[in-house]
Design a protein around this motif. Sequence first.
Motif, PDB file in Angstrom:
ATOM      1  N   PHE A 341       0.839  -1.202   0.000  1.00  0.00           N
ATOM      2  CA  PHE A 341       0.000   0.000   0.000  1.00  0.00           C
ATOM      3  C   PHE A 341       0.877   1.255   0.000  1.00  0.00           C
ATOM      4  N   LYS A 342       1.902   1.235   0.850  1.00  0.00           N
ATOM      5  CA  LYS A 342       2.798   2.393   0.910  1.00  0.00           C
ATOM      6  C   LYS A 342       3.471   2.615  -0.437  1.00  0.00           C
ATOM      7  N   ALA A 343       3.913   1.513  -1.039  1.00  0.00           N
ATOM      8  CA  ALA A 343       4.637   1.640  -2.301  1.00  0.00           C
ATOM      9  C   ALA A 343       3.779   2.259  -3.395  1.00  0.00           C
ATOM     10  N   VAL A 344       2.507   1.845  -3.456  1.00  0.00           N
ATOM     11  CA  VAL A 344       1.707   2.325  -4.592  1.00  0.00           C
ATOM     12  C   VAL A 344       0.811   3.511  -4.225  1.00  0.00           C
ATOM     13  N   LEU A 502       9.723  -5.738  -1.190  1.00  0.00           N
ATOM     14  CA  LEU A 502      10.376  -4.524  -0.699  1.00  0.00           C
ATOM     15  C   LEU A 502       9.339  -3.603  -0.079  1.00  0.00           C
ATOM     16  N   THR A 503       9.800  -2.781   0.846  1.00  0.00           N
ATOM     17  CA  THR A 503       8.829  -2.004   1.605  1.00  0.00           C
ATOM     18  C   THR A 503       8.333  -0.778   0.867  1.00  0.00           C
ATOM     19  N   GLY A 504       8.948  -0.428  -0.214  1.00  0.00           N
ATOM     20  CA  GLY A 504       8.500   0.760  -0.921  1.00  0.00           C
ATOM     21  C   GLY A 504       9.075   2.022  -0.319  1.00  0.00           C
ATOM     22  N   GLU A 505      10.124   1.875   0.521  1.00  0.00           N
ATOM     23  CA  GLU A 505      10.739   3.048   1.133  1.00  0.00           C
ATOM     24  C   GLU A 505      11.450   3.887   0.082  1.00  0.00           C
TER      25      GLU A 505
END
Length: 507
Positions: A341-344, A502-505
């Motif tokens: 969710f964070k990544a996109v 990957l966490t999308g950081e």
Amino acid sequence: MKFHWKVLLWMLAGAVAGMAMQLTLEAPAWTGASWTKTEAGIVLTKTAGPTKKIAGGTEIVAVVTGRGSAEEQKLSLEKEGELKSILAEADNGEVLWLETSDSELLPVALAMDPDSARSQWLAPFDFAADIFMSLLKMLIVPIILTSIITGVTSVGQMADLRRMGIKTALYYVATSLLAILLGQLLVNLIRPGDGATLGLQILDSESLAPEASFIDVLKRMIPENIFASLGSNGAMLQVIFFALLFGFFVTQAPTPHRERITQFFESAFEVMLKMAQGVLSLLPYGVFALMVRVVAKTGFVAFEPLLLYMGTVALALVLHSCVVLPLILKLVGGISPISWFKAVSPALMTAFSTSSSSMTLPVTLETVEKRGKVSNKVTSFTLPLGATINMDGTALYECIGVIFLAQYYAASTPEFVLTLGMQGMIVLMALLASIGAAGIPSAGLVMMLTILAALGLPLEGAALLLAVDRPLDMLRTVVNVWSDSCAAAVIARTEGEIGPTLTGESE
Ligand code: ASP
């Protein structure tokens, strides 16, 4: 500050600014239909919904609704003034539709009077929002074309292509169906249509015929002239069809040509992604302008009688996107829904503010690839297709909207009964409607007309839902794009890619 927080902050700021305009600047008079004067009288040339012309002299009843009760006023449409005065009295958020003597219905979209103070305050934001939307729209066709061609040539082998195609189709149909069934369950439990006071009458709807069938959708997929399709943002399925075929036949071409053209499209796609990155850097300001505009323009008077309906749609959307899709992400893909969710999230916020999966596509591709670390092989296949045919939010919305109206009619007219068979048909048609709907604002509502017509229900109901369509459209588009991105992640995982964990950081 991380990019997604920045976008969110600007979006909230836009909502606050729009609200401030809504509260401090008086509601403007509205204009909507346009007409021309002919010898036969006034001819109405533009209304919301399907454009129809009514010749002067036809008896017309204008119905204005918005506060739960409809007011009727007879018009002769001989004089422009009559319609103008009705429009001027209409309040922000009300719906007006015109009913001709042969039971034709013409919903009229109310637009703000350009001379009002609110319009003038809005002008600079309108300008910025339009520019931002044009930038996104500009990228749609070249991005779809280059990404699908590179995607197909990089998958290369027929067996791989087939496998990915089957997985993608399975995911799209399965999630859309799950969404519809969830919607059906909720609308039958909550029953928002039972006590609704909508002020609608049952109309004789025998003359209504479905406007587009599924067969038509299939037929329309094949372009007669690819250059004509490339020239219109509305012909996405045709562009996809051509790009898939083109990509496949590139792999069949002999050596020097295959390599040259593959490299050419790979390079073109890289450039397109760079362009998308450029537009992405404007995202915070773009969503700001879009939010100011939509909040300042949306009227709230029409919401009240439809609150329970809106709540049902919203609840179904929340459950689907926060429970069903995350479960699929976790169980099938082994991916953490929160990291994903964070990544996109930049793509989701773009979807929210543009109400269009197609316009969001450049951002979706860029975020899923760069922030979500999914390979181009997968994204270029799943995302453009998904933006056009995979619409979980729209699917559930169709189902709830139609059953809601059916419940309303069933409660107010004893002859009309909503049978189980009909519900089954609605489920099937909601699925087809969500596949056929284009990724543009309000496409879902237009498709709802098809289902209503097929069931013999009056189209008037959908005209009423027009008043509350925008907020629901924003929400369902988020769910549509979220589901597409989950498809890319899950399919990448099942193809052995490790990226999506990957966490999308990173950005
Ligand atoms: N606006 C939606 C989309 O682009 C379609 C719809 O109206 O439901 O995904």
